[in-house]
Scaffold this active site. Structure first.
Site, short mmCIF file in Angstrom:
data_model
loop_
_atom_site.label_atom_id
_atom_site.label_comp_id
_atom_site.label_asym_id
_atom_site.label_seq_id
_atom_site.Cartn_x
_atom_site.Cartn_y
_atom_site.Cartn_z
N LEU A 221 0.81 -1.20 0.00
CA LEU A 221 0.00 0.00 0.00
C LEU A 221 0.86 1.26 0.00
O LEU A 221 0.53 2.24 -0.67
CB LEU A 221 -0.94 0.01 1.23
CG LEU A 221 -2.23 -0.80 1.13
CD1 LEU A 221 -1.99 -2.26 0.85
CD2 LEU A 221 -3.05 -0.63 2.41
N GLY A 222 1.90 1.25 0.80
CA GLY A 222 2.72 2.44 0.90
C GLY A 222 3.92 2.22 1.78
O GLY A 222 4.09 1.14 2.38
N THR A 258 -4.26 4.89 4.66
CA THR A 258 -2.87 4.52 4.37
C THR A 258 -1.97 5.75 4.52
O THR A 258 -0.89 5.67 5.11
CB THR A 258 -2.75 3.92 2.95
OG1 THR A 258 -3.51 2.71 2.91
CG2 THR A 258 -1.30 3.62 2.59
N GLU A 262 1.10 6.25 7.06
CA GLU A 262 2.46 6.53 6.57
C GLU A 262 2.97 7.88 7.06
O GLU A 262 4.16 8.02 7.36
CB GLU A 262 2.51 6.44 5.04
CG GLU A 262 2.16 5.08 4.46
CD GLU A 262 3.01 3.93 4.99
OE1 GLU A 262 4.11 4.18 5.50
OE2 GLU A 262 2.54 2.77 4.90
N HIS A 265 4.42 7.42 10.36
CA HIS A 265 5.83 6.99 10.31
C HIS A 265 6.73 8.19 10.00
O HIS A 265 7.80 8.35 10.61
CB HIS A 265 6.04 5.95 9.21
CG HIS A 265 5.51 4.58 9.51
ND1 HIS A 265 5.70 3.94 10.71
CD2 HIS A 265 4.81 3.71 8.72
CE1 HIS A 265 5.13 2.73 10.66
NE2 HIS A 265 4.58 2.58 9.47
N HIS A 271 5.05 1.10 14.35
CA HIS A 271 3.82 0.32 14.39
C HIS A 271 3.41 0.08 15.84
O HIS A 271 4.27 -0.03 16.73
CB HIS A 271 4.01 -1.01 13.65
CG HIS A 271 4.11 -0.83 12.16
ND1 HIS A 271 5.08 -1.43 11.41
CD2 HIS A 271 3.34 -0.11 11.30
CE1 HIS A 271 4.91 -1.09 10.13
NE2 HIS A 271 3.87 -0.28 10.03
N ASP A 282 6.99 0.26 21.03
CA ASP A 282 6.80 1.28 19.98
C ASP A 282 7.25 2.65 20.48
O ASP A 282 7.00 3.65 19.83
CB ASP A 282 5.35 1.31 19.49
CG ASP A 282 4.38 1.78 20.57
OD1 ASP A 282 4.78 1.87 21.75
OD2 ASP A 282 3.22 2.07 20.23
N THR A 287 0.31 3.23 24.62
CA THR A 287 -0.23 2.22 23.71
C THR A 287 0.08 0.84 24.29
O THR A 287 1.22 0.59 24.68
CB THR A 287 0.40 2.35 22.31
OG1 THR A 287 1.83 2.33 22.43
CG2 THR A 287 -0.02 3.65 21.64
ZN LIG Z 1 3.53 1.04 8.61
#
Ligand SMILES: [Zn+2]
Length: 349
Positions: A221-222, A258, A262, A265, A271, A282, A287
């Site tokens: 996806l990316g 997506t 991204e 990131h 993630h 992470d 989280t």
């Molecule tokens: Zn990712």
């Protein structure tokens, strides 16, 4: 083979750790804690077994870039140290009031951060030459998701509702470039980021987010480049059918998430499962630990590592319709990049 690789990695890592630079010398010694920012090759193997759900190749690209770029790991380590300071003192100037312990970090005074965006459309078919309205729909999704004005924010379960964050980051389209290419798939080696490869060169990455929209291939996806990477490849790549929420889009990745993932990131989020098993982190405290990605649209609660997974977080691998929050900890981690001395501080006007 694996042991040799690990030994090489550790040796190289220790060598780099002896380096210091200006940024690091400004950071108190206790903040210069070393965390494992590298990529677990076993995790990449595990992720490769998934061929149907969400596929993001940011960690694969990070693994490649760390091998190709000898200074990158140290730069990431410096960014991490800077982030740890910011998380405690967001303005880097102390906590203000003097007496007493403040259990919560003060909100920073950066205000709303506006990121101008260049979109580079590389196409080999008329469908891939996505419309302006498709591009605009993506900018709208980014703004909704990063400002917690997304219409599905009310689906966050009560356990996590108090953690759902308005990141106070906004996006504005600065320009669109379009280029036809005989390439039907571009892969993940950053070829699309160079004009001499038939791609488009990055435009002022110190002040702009660059997004290349081109068919990556392989069901990917990316991918994004993490802060600390080379300026010439700084930005995000997304396949056209997963970009935006209208036009040439493909379910179940047709709601623009997506790009939200991204850009997360790109703003230094990992993630949600920490790209490893339960004990791998992470680098965000609020989280929950998780044993791996969640796919599709999981029911709540989904238990892993003895806690409920935050499957609705944008940094999990769930379908677009089933992710609808960043956490407060993720917000602070992202905004640290824009604080005094931060690697994306120059984006602030
Ligand atoms: Zn990712």
């Amino acid at each position: 083979m694996k042991k040799v690789l690990i030994a090489t990695f550790v040796a190289t890592f220790l060598f780099w750790s002896c380096d210091t630079d200006n940024l690091e010398s400004q950071i108190p010694q206790e903040e210069q804690q070393r965390v494992d920012l590298g990529v677990d090759p076993g995790e990449l193997d595990r992720m490769a077994e998934n061929t149907t759900g969400r596929q993001c190749h940011s960690m694969n690209v990070l693994s490649r870039q760390l091998q190709e770029n000898p200074g990158m790991l140290q730069r990431m380590q410096n960014i991490e140290s800077h982030t740890r300071v910011f998380e405690k003192k967001p303005d880097g100037v102390g906590n203000g009031n003097g007496g007493g312990e403040d259990p919560d970090p003060d909100p920073d005074t950066l205000g709303t951060i506006t990121i101008p965006v260049y979109v580079h459309v590389l196409y080999s078919t008329s469908q891939e030459n996505i419309s302006s309205s498709q591009i605009n729909s993506q900018i709208a999704v980014l703004n909704n998701d990063f400002r917690k004005s997304n219409s599905d924010a009310n689906q966050v379960p009560s356990e996590f509702a108090g953690l759902a964050a308005d990141s106070e980051v906004e996006f504005v389209l600065a320009g669109v470039t379009r280029k036809v290419s005989p390439n039907t798939s571009w892969g993940t080696n950053d070829a699309m980021k160079y004009a001499f490869n038939g791609g488009v060169d990055v435009i002022t990455p110190e002040t702009h987010l660059n997004i290349w929209v081109c068919n990556i291939g392989g069901g990917i996806l990316g991918y994004a480049q993490f802060p600390g990477g080379s300026a010439s490849t700084d930005g995000v790549v997304i396949s056209p059918q997963y970009f935006g929420s209208q036009g040439y889009v493909s379910a179940p990745f047709d709601k623009g998430r997506t790009a939200t993932h991204e850009v997360g990131h790109y703003l230094n989020l990992r993630h949600i499962w920490g790209d490893g098993r339960c004990k791998r982190d992470d680098f965000v405290s609020d989280t929950p630990s998780s044993d791996g990605p969640n796919y599709g649209c999981p029911s709540y609660p989904t238990v892993n590592c003895r806690t409920n997974d935050m499957t609705m977080n944008y940094m999990d691998y769930t379908d677009d319709a089933c992710m609808y929050m960043f956490s407060e900890g993720q917000k602070i981690r992202m905004r640290a990049l824009f604080g005094a001395g931060g690697v994306r501080e120059s984006m602030l006007n």
